[in-house]
Design a protein around this motif. Structure first.
Motif, mmCIF file in Angstrom:
data_model
loop_
_atom_site.group_PDB
_atom_site.id
_atom_site.type_symbol
_atom_site.label_atom_id
_atom_site.label_comp_id
_atom_site.label_asym_id
_atom_site.label_seq_id
_atom_site.Cartn_x
_atom_site.Cartn_y
_atom_site.Cartn_z
ATOM 1 N N GLU A 1 0.153 55.966 -89.741
ATOM 2 C CA GLU A 1 0.652 55.123 -88.684
ATOM 3 C C GLU A 1 1.976 54.797 -88.818
ATOM 4 O OE1 GLU A 1 1.034 53.274 -84.943
ATOM 5 O OE2 GLU A 1 -0.672 54.673 -85.416
ATOM 6 N N ALA A 2 2.242 54.470 -89.990
ATOM 7 C CA ALA A 2 3.943 53.927 -90.069
ATOM 8 C C ALA A 2 4.571 55.210 -90.344
ATOM 9 C CB ALA A 2 3.826 53.461 -91.549
ATOM 10 N N ALA A 3 4.195 56.410 -90.455
ATOM 11 C CA ALA A 3 5.066 57.669 -90.383
ATOM 12 C C ALA A 3 5.353 57.799 -88.806
ATOM 13 C CB ALA A 3 4.242 58.834 -90.828
ATOM 14 N N GLN A 4 4.402 57.890 -87.915
ATOM 15 C CA GLN A 4 4.630 58.009 -86.684
ATOM 16 C C GLN A 4 5.680 57.052 -86.011
ATOM 17 O OE1 GLN A 4 3.360 60.514 -84.815
ATOM 18 N NE2 GLN A 4 2.222 61.280 -86.877
ATOM 19 N N ARG A 5 5.374 55.857 -86.347
ATOM 20 C CA ARG A 5 6.440 54.882 -85.872
ATOM 21 C C ARG A 5 7.811 54.871 -86.267
ATOM 22 N NH1 ARG A 5 3.358 48.790 -86.682
ATOM 23 N NH2 ARG A 5 1.415 49.343 -85.765
ATOM 24 N N LEU A 6 7.930 55.312 -87.575
ATOM 25 C CA LEU A 6 9.165 55.710 -88.100
ATOM 26 C C LEU A 6 10.038 56.990 -87.160
ATOM 27 C CD1 LEU A 6 8.780 55.511 -91.737
ATOM 28 C CD2 LEU A 6 10.250 53.844 -90.316
ATOM 29 N N ARG A 7 9.303 57.946 -86.846
ATOM 30 C CA ARG A 7 9.741 59.141 -86.141
ATOM 31 C C ARG A 7 10.208 58.668 -84.666
ATOM 32 N NH1 ARG A 7 4.569 62.085 -87.603
ATOM 33 N NH2 ARG A 7 5.371 63.988 -89.292
ATOM 34 N N LEU A 8 9.588 57.678 -84.338
ATOM 35 C CA LEU A 8 9.975 57.069 -82.795
ATOM 36 C C LEU A 8 11.326 56.382 -83.100
ATOM 37 C CD1 LEU A 8 6.503 56.059 -81.474
ATOM 38 C CD2 LEU A 8 7.938 58.328 -80.944
ATOM 39 N N CYS A 9 11.817 55.936 -84.142
ATOM 40 C CA CYS A 9 13.010 55.031 -84.370
ATOM 41 C C CYS A 9 14.104 55.934 -84.511
ATOM 42 C CB CYS A 9 12.687 54.252 -85.574
ATOM 43 S SG CYS A 9 11.452 53.150 -85.510
ATOM 44 N N VAL A 10 14.155 57.191 -84.649
ATOM 45 C CA VAL A 10 15.139 57.976 -84.902
ATOM 46 C C VAL A 10 15.256 59.192 -83.866
ATOM 47 C CG1 VAL A 10 15.301 57.418 -87.447
ATOM 48 C CG2 VAL A 10 13.991 59.466 -86.573
ATOM 49 N N ARG A 11 16.409 59.950 -84.092
ATOM 50 C CA ARG A 11 16.602 61.140 -83.154
ATOM 51 C C ARG A 11 15.868 62.407 -83.722
ATOM 52 N NH1 ARG A 11 22.952 61.138 -84.073
ATOM 53 N NH2 ARG A 11 21.990 61.209 -85.953
ATOM 54 N N GLU A 12 15.407 63.122 -82.807
ATOM 55 C CA GLU A 12 15.011 64.584 -83.273
ATOM 56 C C GLU A 12 15.515 65.372 -84.253
ATOM 57 O OE1 GLU A 12 13.716 67.313 -80.227
ATOM 58 O OE2 GLU A 12 12.629 65.355 -79.039
ATOM 59 N N VAL A 13 17.005 65.135 -84.496
ATOM 60 C CA VAL A 13 17.530 65.986 -85.304
ATOM 61 C C VAL A 13 17.622 65.064 -86.814
ATOM 62 C CG1 VAL A 13 19.360 67.000 -83.783
ATOM 63 C CG2 VAL A 13 19.856 64.789 -84.634
ATOM 64 N N ASP A 14 17.322 63.995 -86.881
ATOM 65 C CA ASP A 14 17.238 63.011 -87.989
ATOM 66 C C ASP A 14 15.979 63.478 -88.714
ATOM 67 O OD1 ASP A 14 19.670 61.761 -87.209
ATOM 68 O OD2 ASP A 14 18.680 60.441 -86.229
ATOM 69 N N THR A 15 15.879 63.247 -90.176
ATOM 70 C CA THR A 15 14.845 63.613 -90.966
ATOM 71 C C THR A 15 14.152 62.402 -91.405
ATOM 72 O OG1 THR A 15 15.764 65.470 -91.666
ATOM 73 C CG2 THR A 15 14.099 64.526 -93.054
ATOM 74 N N VAL A 16 12.899 62.147 -91.204
ATOM 75 C CA VAL A 16 12.052 61.268 -91.738
ATOM 76 C C VAL A 16 11.083 61.702 -92.828
ATOM 77 C CG1 VAL A 16 10.301 59.343 -91.446
ATOM 78 C CG2 VAL A 16 11.982 59.700 -89.806
ATOM 79 N N ALA A 17 10.986 61.261 -94.008
ATOM 80 C CA ALA A 17 10.392 61.990 -95.224
ATOM 81 C C ALA A 17 9.489 61.050 -95.720
ATOM 82 C CB ALA A 17 11.256 62.597 -96.201
ATOM 83 N N ARG A 18 8.530 61.235 -96.553
ATOM 84 C CA ARG A 18 7.811 60.653 -97.489
ATOM 85 C C ARG A 18 7.915 60.769 -98.965
ATOM 86 N NH1 ARG A 18 1.548 60.309 -98.895
ATOM 87 N NH2 ARG A 18 1.280 58.293 -100.016
#
Length: 739
Positions: free
Chosen positions: A369-386
């Motif tokens: 759930e945290a991963a999904q929330r983080l994706r919504l905080c940034v642009r599509e061109v940005d990267t969210v990684a674990r």
């Protein structure tokens, strides 16, 4: 005309004329002369015909081709020598007979006869490919025959056959076809389909396996390039044409991995390979053959391997490998554009408590759930990684306005702090965020990762649920910490660690029955370093296990010495919660050490924290019960500052409660702290526990604690922690003091 038949007749005619002239005595001389001249002329004609007939026969017999004249029934009227040799006879012997008379199989002879009649009926010259059996060798020969029907002088139908022996060519062709057939079988045995493309005619021959792979039936196929084109996925066409074009131009073999659409509409991946096997005199490709292998499963396996190598299995986010690759590329983009990129590290606060209280399965749900929330905080061109555990990375590229990073940090902290619904529970966690910039703060990925890690831990030190930007002072602090780690590793082997002992006094009698062993580090350059500084380092690096073993062995040795003089004397030893993790506490070695000192477990008290008590899993419980079975008593340190449970106190057989110094420091008559101390003492005594008050510094505090029911006191009022030699003197002094 047959010269062997006509020549004797002409000679006899001339003899009759000569006889008639002699008997006439010259009468009718002119008529006889004329008759004689005619006879001579006929002889000359006969000689010319014989010569021409011989020449014609020679021409026919010297021809390498078979020359045959047949009638309507397929009987030979004329043949040349090659035909006669093939049938092992003579041309004269073949006249009036048919193929079956010379060893030709009946069905083959009948086919020849039927073919003659069909061509005569159609009345057109035809080219026929046929075979016949050599009567001498039994070998089958192959011919390309030109058959021309015509009417003879008598009006009867005839057929002229000129047959060219193509046996060698046909056998070579058959060998090639057999080789190709075997090759196709070999390829199809591997599961590959085979195709054969004649570029001139556009003819495309496809094997049975090709039909099976793509789900087509023979009647669905036209035998042209359309069969291939109708299976192409449109987006693949340009790449395929380019690869094919390079092959046709002579720039290597054709090999291309692409998608194809099956007859039912589904799409599969294939490995398509081919080679030009025939070119014309000008080098233009004439024929191309190849194979198609279904690699859908292999492609899926490769995609899965790639996915596993680059993405986190739990959250679907890029993992460390892919993140570092994207970070490197974003740094290159930053170098070209002149705009910095920002690197953020998020660590979830209180996540361990979620795992410990609800279990790892619900902890995984929270991470997802945290991963999904983080994706919504940034642009599509940005990267969210674990990267692992509860650590997330966010890469923001093209940061033209640095204030935008502050907004992202704020959004991340806000969204993470919202409650998580885990089954029937609402769980609250927060986040600590570190931020660093490229190229402002560092010039390499290693430096960036180090910087953002330091910034994140700075956020935790600031109280968590906040963000911290990297500053050079953090680098200095990190370097200091690294030096501390290096020095601490050498401290044990260089005998820089030592134990100091602080007495624990019986408040009723004033006697010293116990002491707490406290670890001290005397650095050769810096002098004494505070335990508050080096104990967390020892815990974070894992050195706490080796140091903890040394502390126990040294304290037990000292306790054994003092116990020889005071049979009931005890030494308390602090044990870090980390020493209990994963069963790494060397309990058996500790108990063996006590036996080697010829003392029982009662000479040692193990002090644990309330936090360990709350997190007491099966392994911790087992270890604590083994202490009890060995006679080692257990004290609960810093009592009142955590979340103690009476059930734990009773179930784990705690012996002592140590009231935290925060309750003692402000102790006054009728104060809330005094009431708390009285309540703790009363509760402990009801449970059969003894109470030790820490931080006693004044005589008033001692008196109030004694009145509140505390059994023991510990603090500067009695003594600071001192080395063992000084503690010996303290014991000797207090033993002579009046009670």
């Amino acid at each position: 005309m047959n010269p062997s038949v006509t020549a004797p007749s002409l000679k006899a005619l001339r003899q009759c004329i000569d006889t008639a002239a002699a008997s006439s005595g010259g009468a009718d001389a002119s008529a006889l002369a004329m008759a004689h001249a005619i006879a001579e002329r006929l002889l000359q004609v006969e000689s010319d015909l014989h010569e021409q007939s011989s020449l014609l026969r020679t021409v026919l017999d010297e021809s390498p081709d078979f020359i045959i004249l047949k009638d309507h029934e397929g009987n030979f009227l004329l043949t040349n020598a090659p035909v006669a040799r093939f049938y092992n006879t003579t041309p004269e012997a073949m006249v009036g007979k048919h193929d079956g008379d010379f060893g030709c199989p009946p069905e083959m002879a009948e086919a020849f006869r039927q073919n003659v009649q069909d061509i005569m009926a159609r009345g057109e010259t035809e080219i026929v490919y046929e075979e016949s059996r050599d009567a001498r060798t039994g070998r089958t020969s192959y011919f390309k025959s030109i058959k021309k029907p015509f009417a003879g002088p008598d009006g009867r139908p005839r057929i002229l056959v000129i047959a060219h022996d193509i046996t060698d060519l046909r056998e070579a062709q058959l060998r090639v076809e057999e080789s190709e057939r075997r090759l196709r079988h070999a390829l199809e045995a591997t599961g590959d389909a085979v195709w054969d493309w004649h570029l001139g005619s556009g003819r495309l021959t496809l094997s049975q396996r090709w039909q099976e792979i793509l789900g087509y039936r023979a009647e669905d196929l036209s035998g042209t390039l359309t069969d291939f084109l109708q299976c192409l996925v449109e987006e693949e066409a340009d790449d395929i044409n380019r690869a094919l074009g390079e092959c046709l131009e002579g720039r290597g073999d054709y090999q291309h991995e692409h998608r194809m659409r099956r007859r039912d509409g589904s799409v599969i991946w294939v490995l398509d390979r081919g080679r030009v096997v025939e070119r014309d005199a000008d080098g233009r490709p004439v024929r191309m053959v190849g194979s198609v292998a279904d690699v859908t499963d292999k492609k899926s396996a490769q995609d899965l391997i790639w996915q596993q190598a680059n993405y986190d299995a739990l959250t679907g986010l890029p993992n460390r490998h892919m993140f570092l690759d994207r970070l490197q590329r974003e740094m290159q983009v930053s170098d070209r554009s002149g705009h910095p990129c920002a690197l953020l590290m998020l660590d979830l606060d209180q996540f361990k408590e979620v795992n410990d209280s609800l279990g790892h399965a619900w902890g995984d749900v929270l991470l997802q759930e945290a991963a999904q929330r983080l994706r919504l905080c940034v642009r599509e061109v940005d990267t969210v990684a674990r990267l692992g555990g509860d650590e997330f990375m966010v890469l923001l590229g093209d940061v033209a306005d640095p204030t935008s990073v502050t907004r992202v940090v704020h959004d991340i902290l806000k969204t993470v702090s919202q409650p998580f619904r885990l089954g029937s529970d609402l769980v609250y966690v927060t986040g600590s965020v570190g931020v660093t910039f490229y190229p402002n703060d560092a010039s390499s990925t290693e430096e960036l990762l180090r910087n953002v890690d330091q910034a994140m831990y700075a956020a935790k030190r600031e109280g968590r649920n906040c963000g911290q930007y990297f500053a050079p002072v953090m680098q200095v602090a990190a370097q200091e910490r690294m030096r501390l780690i290096t020095d601490l590793r050498a401290a044990l082997s260089h005998q820089q660690l030592q134990l100091h002992y602080q007495p624990i006094v019986d408040l009723a009698s004033g006697e010293v029955h116990k002491a707490e062993a406290l670890l001290r580090w005397k650095h050769p350059e810096r002098g004494f370093i505070s335990p508050a500084e080096f104990i967390p380092v020892a815990e974070s690096t894992g050195m706490i296990h080796e140091i903890g073993d040394w502390v126990f062995h040294e304290a037990a040795r000292q306790a054994a010495r003092w116990r020889r003089e005071r049979p009931d004397f005890q030494v308390s030893v602090n044990v870090s919660p980390l020493q209990f993790e994963n069963g790494r506490l060397a309990l058996s070695a500790w108990l063996h050490h006590l036996r080697s000192l010829d003392v029982d477990g009662s000479c040692v008290v193990v002090e644990i924290t309330e936090g360990l008590l709350m997190e007491a899993g099966p392994e911790v419980t087992r270890q604590l019960l083994r202490f009890r079975d060995a006679g080692v008593q257990v004290a609960l340190d810093d009592f009142g500052t955590g979340y103690s449970s009476l059930a734990y106190l009773n179930r784990l057989d705690i012996d002592y409660i140590k009231i935290d110094r925060s309750f003692v420091s402000n102790l006054k008559p009728a104060s809330p702290d005094l009431a708390l101390c009285e309540g703790i003492a009363m509760m402990a005594h009801k449970l059969g526990l003894k109470v030790v008050a820490e931080g006693v510094e004044t005589e008033e505090q001692r008196a109030l604690l004694q009145a509140a029911g505390c059994d023991y006191g510990q603090g500067y009022l009695f003594s600071r922690p001192v080395p063992a030699t000084q503690f010996d003197a303290l014991l000797a002094h207090r033993s002579h003091e009046p009670a």
